[in-house]
Scaffold this motif. Structure first.
Motif, PDB file in Angstrom:
ATOM      1  N   PHE A  47      44.032  25.250  69.241  1.00  0.00           N
ATOM      2  CA  PHE A  47      44.565  24.830  70.536  1.00  0.00           C
ATOM      3  C   PHE A  47      46.057  25.120  70.685  1.00  0.00           C
ATOM      4  CE2 PHE A  47      40.843  21.970  70.130  1.00  0.00           C
ATOM      5  CZ  PHE A  47      40.191  22.313  71.299  1.00  0.00           C
ATOM      6  N   GLY A  48      46.742  25.387  69.572  1.00  0.00           N
ATOM      7  CA  GLY A  48      48.184  25.577  69.648  1.00  0.00           C
ATOM      8  C   GLY A  48      48.896  24.236  69.767  1.00  0.00           C
ATOM      9  N   PHE A  49      49.965  24.211  70.539  1.00  0.00           N
ATOM     10  CA  PHE A  49      50.767  22.990  70.719  1.00  0.00           C
ATOM     11  C   PHE A  49      50.277  22.215  71.937  1.00  0.00           C
ATOM     12  CE2 PHE A  49      54.439  20.956  72.839  1.00  0.00           C
ATOM     13  CZ  PHE A  49      54.732  20.010  71.876  1.00  0.00           C
ATOM     14  N   TYR A  50      49.998  20.907  71.753  1.00  0.00           N
ATOM     15  CA  TYR A  50      49.536  20.100  72.884  1.00  0.00           C
ATOM     16  C   TYR A  50      50.002  18.649  72.743  1.00  0.00           C
ATOM     17  CZ  TYR A  50      45.781  19.135  69.512  1.00  0.00           C
ATOM     18  OH  TYR A  50      45.074  18.803  68.384  1.00  0.00           O
ATOM     19  N   TRP A  72      46.771  20.252  77.308  1.00  0.00           N
ATOM     20  CA  TRP A  72      46.281  21.397  76.551  1.00  0.00           C
ATOM     21  C   TRP A  72      47.057  22.665  76.898  1.00  0.00           C
ATOM     22  CZ3 TRP A  72      43.205  19.943  72.790  1.00  0.00           C
ATOM     23  CH2 TRP A  72      42.309  18.886  72.964  1.00  0.00           C
ATOM     24  N   SER A  73      47.648  22.690  78.085  1.00  0.00           N
ATOM     25  CA  SER A  73      48.343  23.884  78.580  1.00  0.00           C
ATOM     26  C   SER A  73      49.532  24.278  77.719  1.00  0.00           C
ATOM     27  CB  SER A  73      48.813  23.651  80.014  1.00  0.00           C
ATOM     28  OG  SER A  73      49.597  22.461  80.091  1.00  0.00           O
ATOM     29  N   GLY A  74      49.983  23.372  76.829  1.00  0.00           N
ATOM     30  CA  GLY A  74      51.093  23.731  75.958  1.00  0.00           C
ATOM     31  C   GLY A  74      50.750  24.841  74.978  1.00  0.00           C
ATOM     32  N   GLY A  75      49.435  24.999  74.670  1.00  0.00           N
ATOM     33  CA  GLY A  75      49.010  26.020  73.710  1.00  0.00           C
ATOM     34  C   GLY A  75      48.043  27.003  74.342  1.00  0.00           C
ATOM     35  N   SER A  76      46.847  27.124  73.756  1.00  0.00           N
ATOM     36  CA  SER A  76      45.845  28.064  74.269  1.00  0.00           C
ATOM     37  C   SER A  76      45.476  27.756  75.716  1.00  0.00           C
ATOM     38  CB  SER A  76      44.578  28.016  73.401  1.00  0.00           C
ATOM     39  OG  SER A  76      44.877  28.380  72.063  1.00  0.00           O
ATOM     40  N   GLY A  78      47.231  27.231  78.116  1.00  0.00           N
ATOM     41  CA  GLY A  78      48.064  27.910  79.095  1.00  0.00           C
ATOM     42  C   GLY A  78      47.355  29.107  79.702  1.00  0.00           C
ATOM     43  N   GLY A  79      46.432  29.695  78.941  1.00  0.00           N
ATOM     44  CA  GLY A  79      45.638  30.816  79.433  1.00  0.00           C
ATOM     45  C   GLY A  79      44.313  30.376  80.032  1.00  0.00           C
ATOM     46  N   TRP A  80      44.086  29.069  80.080  1.00  0.00           N
ATOM     47  CA  TRP A  80      42.849  28.528  80.648  1.00  0.00           C
ATOM     48  C   TRP A  80      43.135  27.793  81.952  1.00  0.00           C
ATOM     49  CZ3 TRP A  80      41.451  25.829  75.384  1.00  0.00           C
ATOM     50  CH2 TRP A  80      41.203  26.810  74.424  1.00  0.00           C
ATOM     51  N   GLY A  81      44.025  28.374  82.745  1.00  0.00           N
ATOM     52  CA  GLY A  81      44.335  27.789  84.049  1.00  0.00           C
ATOM     53  C   GLY A  81      45.168  26.532  83.944  1.00  0.00           C
ATOM     54  N   ASN A  82      46.139  26.515  83.015  1.00  0.00           N
ATOM     55  CA  ASN A  82      46.990  25.333  82.807  1.00  0.00           C
ATOM     56  C   ASN A  82      46.125  24.098  82.517  1.00  0.00           C
ATOM     57  OD1 ASN A  82      49.691  24.349  82.665  1.00  0.00           O
ATOM     58  ND2 ASN A  82      49.379  23.277  84.599  1.00  0.00           N
ATOM     59  N   TRP A  83      45.246  24.226  81.555  1.00  0.00           N
ATOM     60  CA  TRP A  83      44.232  23.218  81.246  1.00  0.00           C
ATOM     61  C   TRP A  83      44.868  21.861  80.972  1.00  0.00           C
ATOM     62  CZ3 TRP A  83      40.462  22.149  76.788  1.00  0.00           C
ATOM     63  CH2 TRP A  83      39.173  21.912  77.280  1.00  0.00           C
ATOM     64  N   THR A  84      44.407  20.843  81.687  1.00  0.00           N
ATOM     65  CA  THR A  84      44.975  19.499  81.606  1.00  0.00           C
ATOM     66  C   THR A  84      43.848  18.473  81.693  1.00  0.00           C
ATOM     67  OG1 THR A  84      46.959  20.293  82.733  1.00  0.00           O
ATOM     68  CG2 THR A  84      46.670  17.908  82.601  1.00  0.00           C
ATOM     69  N   GLU A  85      43.963  17.421  80.892  1.00  0.00           N
ATOM     70  CA  GLU A  85      42.927  16.380  80.854  1.00  0.00           C
ATOM     71  C   GLU A  85      43.548  15.013  81.086  1.00  0.00           C
ATOM     72  OE1 GLU A  85      39.723  14.503  77.606  1.00  0.00           O
ATOM     73  OE2 GLU A  85      40.636  16.470  77.263  1.00  0.00           O
ATOM     74  N   GLN A 103      35.761   6.061  77.310  1.00  0.00           N
ATOM     75  CA  GLN A 103      36.574   6.530  78.425  1.00  0.00           C
ATOM     76  C   GLN A 103      35.889   7.720  79.089  1.00  0.00           C
ATOM     77  OE1 GLN A 103      41.134   5.861  77.361  1.00  0.00           O
ATOM     78  NE2 GLN A 103      40.143   7.027  75.737  1.00  0.00           N
ATOM     79  N   ILE A 104      36.374   8.059  80.261  1.00  0.00           N
ATOM     80  CA  ILE A 104      35.881   9.254  80.937  1.00  0.00           C
ATOM     81  C   ILE A 104      37.075   9.997  81.514  1.00  0.00           C
ATOM     82  CG2 ILE A 104      35.442   8.058  83.134  1.00  0.00           C
ATOM     83  CD1 ILE A 104      32.922   9.949  83.318  1.00  0.00           C
ATOM     84  N   GLY A 105      37.113  11.305  81.256  1.00  0.00           N
ATOM     85  CA  GLY A 105      38.238  12.114  81.693  1.00  0.00           C
ATOM     86  C   GLY A 105      37.812  13.197  82.662  1.00  0.00           C
ATOM     87  N   ILE A 106      38.799  13.708  83.398  1.00  0.00           N
ATOM     88  CA  ILE A 106      38.564  14.822  84.310  1.00  0.00           C
ATOM     89  C   ILE A 106      39.567  15.916  83.977  1.00  0.00           C
ATOM     90  CG2 ILE A 106      40.096  13.940  86.121  1.00  0.00           C
ATOM     91  CD1 ILE A 106      37.949  15.039  88.122  1.00  0.00           C
ATOM     92  N   LEU A 107      39.146  17.157  84.151  1.00  0.00           N
ATOM     93  CA  LEU A 107      39.958  18.296  83.744  1.00  0.00           C
ATOM     94  C   LEU A 107      40.403  19.139  84.937  1.00  0.00           C
ATOM     95  CD1 LEU A 107      37.669  19.071  80.802  1.00  0.00           C
ATOM     96  CD2 LEU A 107      40.136  19.069  80.494  1.00  0.00           C
ATOM     97  N   GLY A 108      41.600  19.707  84.795  1.00  0.00           N
ATOM     98  CA  GLY A 108      42.048  20.751  85.689  1.00  0.00           C
ATOM     99  C   GLY A 108      42.228  22.009  84.870  1.00  0.00           C
ATOM    100  N   GLY A 109      41.823  23.162  85.417  1.00  0.00           N
ATOM    101  CA  GLY A 109      41.938  24.404  84.675  1.00  0.00           C
ATOM    102  C   GLY A 109      40.823  25.363  85.029  1.00  0.00           C
TER     103      GLY A 109
END
Length: 245
Positions: A47-50, A72-76, A78-85, A103-109
């Motif tokens: 994942f790189g840096f997150y 998640w966008s801090g690492g890999s 960043g290439g997955w649509g600024n992936w954020t959870e 818990q339940i999360g939602i993602l952007g990316g």
């Protein structure tokens, strides 16, 4: 007589003001004690840096409202649509030193909904997850499991959506108040997608960890390393430093 009444009134007023001040301070302290926040900075070779944060607010003596986020966008990512959870849930302690938080999360990316192709979108996926923590005088540990499922199908022609199962377990011994040592196992599985025929292992990590913690609480650093059990892969490393507020 008037002067005496004035002095008495002033004394009563001062006492009342001091009482109110102490009450507000106590209420503020109690309110602060109901809120907790942890922030960690993480790095591994997949994942790189997150950065990661988690928090809780006490609703009662037995139940907390919880929330968390992973950049998640801090690492890999960043290439997955600024992936954020980002997610919310509840937390409780069924026994002393054991915490449970569904818990339940939602993602952007774009990773789940587009197979990491194109610009990120809100609602890329949903993440039901469960964390079980262990924190006793001489032992520590954690079990986590989360299922990453696409909420939308925005894959281009010939592309695919993706889904993942991510889980880990670790357990350690607190050798001293400052130092602990243990073992870490972590597994990431590509469970499928709109054009994925069968599940495949992405990585399967196994190895020891060492951790250094502030005996007074508030900060720690952990380094995990070892082998990757998936054929064709080599080794793994994970570095984490965390702070509690």
């Amino acid at each position: 007589m008037q002067n005496k009444i004035t002095k008495i009134t002033a004394a009563v007023t001062l006492t009342f003001v001091c009482f109110l001040g102490m009450s507000f301070q106590q209420a503020s302290a109690q309110e602060e004690s109901r809120f907790n926040m942890d922030v960690t900075l993480n790095s591994d070779q997949f994942f790189g840096f997150y950065p990661f944060f988690s928090g809780s607010y006490s609703l009662s003596s037995t139940l907390d409202f919880t929330f968390y986020g992973i950049l998640w966008s801090g690492g890999s990512g960043g290439g997955w649509g600024n992936w954020t959870e980002f997610g919310v849930g509840v937390g409780f302690e069924p026994a002393e030193g054991i915490s449970v938080s569904p818990q339940i999360g939602i993602l952007g990316g774009s990773l789940l909904s587009k197979g990491a192709v194109g610009a990120g979108i809100f609602g890329d996926g949903i993440v039901p997850n469960l964390t079980i923590g262990l924190d006793k005088a001489k032992t520590e540990g954690e079990i986590y499991a989360g299922f990453y499922a696409p909420l939308r199908n925005e894959a281009p022609t010939g592309g695919t959506t993706l889904s993942y199962l991510h889980y880990w377990a670790n357990f350690g011994i607190k050798a001293t108040e400052f130092f602990s040592v243990g073992a870490h196992f972590e597994h990431l599985i590509n469970t499928g997608g709109s054009n994925v025929a069968e599940a495949t292992d992405v990585y399967q990590w196994l190895g020891p960890y060492v951790q250094f913690s502030n005996p007074k609480g508030g900060a720690f650093a952990r380094f995990s390393f070892g082998t990757d059990l998936v054929a064709g892969n080599d080794s793994f490393f994970k570095l984490t430093t965390g702070f509690s507020f």
